[in-house]
Design an enzyme around this catalytic site. Sequence first.
Site, PDB file in Angstrom:
ATOM      1  N   SER A 205       0.737  -0.956   0.157  1.00  0.00           N
ATOM      2  CA  SER A 205       0.116  -0.115   0.022  1.00  0.00           C
ATOM      3  C   SER A 205       0.811   1.323  -0.050  1.00  0.00           C
ATOM      4  CB  SER A 205      -0.947   0.077   1.180  1.00  0.00           C
ATOM      5  OG  SER A 205      -1.923   0.935   0.983  1.00  0.00           O
ATOM      6  N   HIS A 340      -6.914  -6.120   1.035  1.00  0.00           N
ATOM      7  CA  HIS A 340      -5.777  -5.428   0.676  1.00  0.00           C
ATOM      8  C   HIS A 340      -4.432  -5.961   1.241  1.00  0.00           C
ATOM      9  CE1 HIS A 340      -3.586  -2.101  -0.947  1.00  0.00           C
ATOM     10  NE2 HIS A 340      -3.823  -1.322   0.278  1.00  0.00           N
TER      11      HIS A 340
END
Length: 392
Positions: A205, A340
């Site tokens: 991320s 994620h």
Amino acid sequence: MKFLSIAALSLSGLAAAQEVSPLSTSCTVDGNATYPKSAKLPDPFLLADGKRLSTKEEWACKRAEIRAQIQSYELGPKPPKPTVSATASGNKITITNSQDGKSMSFAVTLKLPTGAGPFPAVIAFEGTSIPVPAGVATITFPNHEVAADDPRGKGKFYDLYGSSHTAGGLIAWAWGVSRVVDALEQLGPDTTKIDTKKLAVTGCSRNGKGALIAGAFDDRIALVLPQEGGSGGPGCWRIVADIKKNGTKTEDATQIINGDSWFATSFTKYAPDTTVLPYDHHMLMALVAPRALLVVENSGIDYLGPVSTYGCSVAARMVYESLGAKDAMGVSQASHGNSHCSMPSSQNPEVAAFFNKFLLGQTSVATDVAKTDGRFNWYAAQWIDWAVAKLS
């Protein structure tokens, strides 16, 4: 036609700040170079005077120019190496950095394999979310201690250089990774059990963005593994702006500048129209070449801009191909919904292959990978109007 110029940067200062390979004495960076606006991805093989690159030595000069551009427009400057001293105790290395009468320290933790070493190692932004093979050490880097996301100007980096320093958080993190490498080199393998010629960097991320930039700005990193970095990482600003304009809920430059302080405040001027940038992030990824780079992405999250990260990576691989190193860069996209930073097992083979080939010395392993299961159409001609250069 609109043109922009970049601020003049000292070539010697640039090299010192970026921990890069030495350049030819004939190499210069033109601080007054101008570049036309481009709706398509800029040609990485084109010099400011209109000449196309023909040699690998010219590419080395172009790399220096791209590094200068990205710092000038987007990231802010990466300061040169300060005075660095390191101490090791148990599984911890404390790194003290001193500059102009100020000093600060931060520490990294080591997880070593069983055995005598020295071992290859991956520098992991706040831990790993990819599988690390046996025989590879993990060094956990506290990037948010070095530079906070919010508010701007907080963290150990800014304690040393001042809260008003123009570097954004991402390049401050890259600076911190370089200090980790400095410390490992200074202490040596007898103390650390780490082989500094076989270092990787990874993160997911925002930390994936940071890992990519750290690898792009330090040539001592042998393998770069950004995971789900999206826009501001392996995604191209131009492509993600286009897909957002067409209705996809994704993160583009205009949104990212209003969030965390990853970028320099100067980027605010360019975010509304990224066609004015003389580069895009295919050229950021190309800075890693010919060292190894595997882009690991999630095609199931629109916010990450899957068509942008895939297409941008395809463009970057063209630079690797020009250097005879196409199999040193890969891109792997797999859909795993909103999980994620939870990499699915379907991506394990390519991650393992890159570790095995570029850190563990298994040179026969196949690493020529460019795959996606994304439900999108990628039209290269929409974004790329240049060809692979043949560099001698």
